[in-house]
Structure formats: C-alpha cells, structure tokens
Design a protein around this motif. Structure first.
Motif, PDB file in Angstrom:
ATOM      1  N   GLY A  47       7.202 -61.361  14.543  1.00 53.51           N
ATOM      2  CA  GLY A  47       7.668 -61.767  13.203  1.00 53.51           C
ATOM      3  C   GLY A  47       8.612 -62.946  13.264  1.00 53.51           C
ATOM      4  O   GLY A  47       8.560 -63.845  12.413  1.00 53.51           O
ATOM      5  N   PHE A 348      10.154 -62.370   7.607  1.00 49.55           N
ATOM      6  CA  PHE A 348       9.006 -62.078   8.465  1.00 49.55           C
ATOM      7  C   PHE A 348       9.354 -61.041   9.522  1.00 49.55           C
ATOM      8  O   PHE A 348       8.526 -60.179   9.866  1.00 49.55           O
ATOM      9  CB  PHE A 348       8.500 -63.364   9.121  1.00 49.55           C
ATOM     10  N   SER A 352       7.449 -57.459   9.642  1.00 55.27           N
ATOM     11  CA  SER A 352       6.722 -57.036  10.850  1.00 55.27           C
ATOM     12  C   SER A 352       7.197 -55.664  11.320  1.00 55.27           C
ATOM     13  O   SER A 352       6.377 -54.795  11.672  1.00 55.27           O
ATOM     14  CB  SER A 352       6.923 -58.070  11.956  1.00 55.27           C
TER      15      SER A 352
END
Length: 375
Positions: A47, A348, A352
């Motif tokens: 991520g 992100f 993730s």
C-alpha cells in the motif's frame, strides 16, 4: 421471593455468559490478527508503494482566489442623470429601472463559451522570456499516467480520423458566425470543458461577494489568469450595463443633428422672407411672416429639448458603469491546493491493511461456505 431471586440469578448468569463470549470473540480476532502480522506488514508495504506512485503521478495544483464586492443593480434616480435633469428642467428624464444584468450572473458569464474563447486567446508569461497563449499552455499541463492509458483508445481513433479529415484545431475569438452560432472542433470543446473546470465563479447571496477561483499547475499562471478573468468579467458587466445607455446616446446624437439642421433651415427661411418683404405692409405678408416665425420657434423648442436629453444620456452612460472593489487580489500561491500527497499514501496503506484483515477474518470463511453450498 425465592422464585424472583432465582430469576435474577439466571439473568445475571446469562449476561455474564454473553460478556464472556464477546470477550472470547474479541480475543480470537486479536489472535488471528497477530497470526497474520507478517502479511499485514507486506500489505502495508504494498500500500505504501502504490500510495507513493499515485501521489507522485498526480501533478500539483495551485489555486488562486479573487474576491470582488461589485455594485448591484438598483434604481439610480439620484445619480448623474438625475442631477443633469434637475439643471436642464424637470421635464427631461431618462427611463430609470433595475439593471438587466448584475453581479449575480458572474458565475454564468465566467462559464460561458464566448467568455472562455476570448480568455483562451490571452497571452500569459510562462517564463521571463517566454510568452504563450492560454490555449497553447493547456497543452503543456501534464496529467496522471492513468489518464493517458484511459484516453489511449480515443487518441488512436482520433489519429486514424486525422489521416482522412483535415481539421483546423486553432481556437480564436472569430468562431462566432453571422447567425450568432459558435462552431468548435472536438479538441476545442475539450479545452473549453477543461477551462470550465479550472475557472469558476460564485456569488454569496448574503454578502453579495463574488469569488473567482482559478486552478492551474503553475502558480504564476494561475495568478495571471485569475487577474485577467476578473478584468474581463468587469468589462463584460460594464458592457452589458452601459449597452442600453450607449444606444440611447447614439440615437439622441443622431436626432440632435437632425433637429439642429431643421432649426437652421427654418431660421434661414424666416430670415430670407423678412429680407425680401422688409418694406411691404400687407396682411398676407404678416400672416406668412408669423407662420414662419412659429415654425422657427417650434423647431428651436424641439432642438433645445433634444439637446437637453442628449446631455442627460451622456451623463447616464457614466452613471451606469458599475464600481468593483477588489477585496482580495490575485496572489501567487506558495503551497499547492487539493489533497496532500501524505493523505494519498496513508489512505492506500490503511486500505491495504483493511483489505488483508477483512479477507483473513471474514473473506476466507465466506468463500469456503460459498464453495460448500455450490458443491
């Protein structure tokens, strides 16, 4: 009493059992998360990598905001035209009323196609020695890499079409035909749509403040374009506000010249008649003399009234020009606007980790149950 006490004990035992189950479930979830911690670390690393790539791919945007406090349309009976009418006579007046266009239409004007077409032809300083039009600068701005990937099929189709169709892609302010319609190519329409996203205006209904925001990748270009938008917006509103007054002024100037010529002709005709009939004493001569004198006086009265109305109309042109107070001028921004790159990276990483945890805790079980049902 014994039965009541036994009921309370049963409820208390049931509540304790429920709390123990919840505690056991939470501990079980915690143990599962601990067991997959290495996978979570890998997911966080992936991520982080994707977040950095996305954050770097998105170009920086700089926003400049200019705040105006324009004069709103109102009844101006006590203005310059009213002052001129009071000096020239109470019978001289021009039609007063509320302006047909005021600052509340700023947002519509800024987003209109003719306004953006004229703006796209303006010159902007990119560097100290380089100047280009806004239309050319739009081609210089970059986009994220996925924008090119998504637009690749369209670019291929457009390239194939360009081999068979010759198309003029230049944007100019001469696109308006005699019928008042605007003819634009597909590329020109895309650039106008891009400008509509980058340039916007809004009006606060409570304070009547007009806010113009301009967003570009270059901070200096954003400030220059914002200043130009404000100036052009002022010109548009002034032209709209003074159009009727200028038309009235032009009409009265034409009428003034005609009335002056008629008065001069009647005056000359009266003077010539007096010179040719100076020593003749006849009733018919006196009647014709009186008629010519009345025609001359009537022509002078009309000529005088039109002259007064012309002075009032000239004063009204100046009166109709609105006053704009720039509360917040265009300032070159130092920091980019929009979402920070750190936010993209953290988002992100968080996404993730959440996906990995959800899959290991719930996703695998749901998938196994689905396979059992299907089997």
């Amino acid at each position: 009493m014994i039965e009541g006490e036994s009921g309370k004990e049963i409820k208390q035992k049931h509540n304790n059992h429920t709390d123990e189950e919840i505690e056991i479930d939470l501990m079980e979830i915690f143990r599962k998360i601990i067991a997959i911690r290495k996978t979570i670390y890998k997911a966080a690393g992936i991520g982080l990598m994707f977040g950095v790539i996305i954050a770097i791919s998105i170009p920086k945007q700089y926003t400049v905001e200019v705040i105006l406090s324009p004069e709103m349309g109102n009844n101006k009976g006590g203005g310059l035209s009213g002052l001129a009418a009071s000096f020239l006579g109470s019978g001289v007046s021009m039609g007063d009323g509320t302006d047909a266009l005021n600052a509340s239409l700023s947002a519509d004007i800024v987003s209109s196609t003719p306004f953006l077409l004229e703006l796209s032809a303006m010159n902007i300083p990119v560097t100290k020695n380089e100047v280009m039009t806004l239309n050319t600068y739009l081609d210089e701005e970059t986009s994220p890499w996925w924008g090119y990937v998504i637009g690749l099929p369209g670019m291929v189709i457009g390239g194939v079409k360009s081999l068979f169709i010759a198309e003029d892609e230049s944007i100019s302010s001469d696109k308006v035909s005699r019928q008042g319609t605007i003819e634009l190519s597909k590329k020109e329409l895309m650039k106008i749509g891009t400008l509509k996203k980058m340039i916007a205006a809004s009006v606060d209904k409570k304070t009547s403040m007009t806010s113009v925001t301009v967003t570009f990748q270059d901070p200096k270009v954003a400030a220059v374009v914002a200043d130009s938008v404000v100036k052009k917006l002022q010109e548009y509103i002034i032209d709209y506000r003074t159009f009727k007054a200028k038309e009235d002024c032009l009409y009265l100037e034409k009428l003034f010249k005609e009335c002056r010529q008629e008065y001069y002709a009647a005056q000359k005709k009266y003077a010539d008649y007096l010179d040719s009939h100076d020593n003749i004493i006849l009733q018919s001569v006196r009647a014709e003399q009186e008629r010519l004198q009345n025609d001359m006086n009537l022509a002078y009265q009309i000529y005088s009234q039109v002259a007064n109305q012309l002075q009032v109309a000239r004063a009204k042109v100046q009166e109709e020009k609105p006053v704009f107070a720039v509360v917040e001028p265009a300032v070159v921004p130092l920091e980019p606007s929009g979402t920070s790159r750190k936010i993209y990276v953290l988002a992100f990483v968080f996404l993730s980790v959440c996906i990995v945890i959800s899959w290991n805790l719930f996703g695998k079980d749901l998938l196994n149950k689905f396979k059992e049902v299907c089997a």
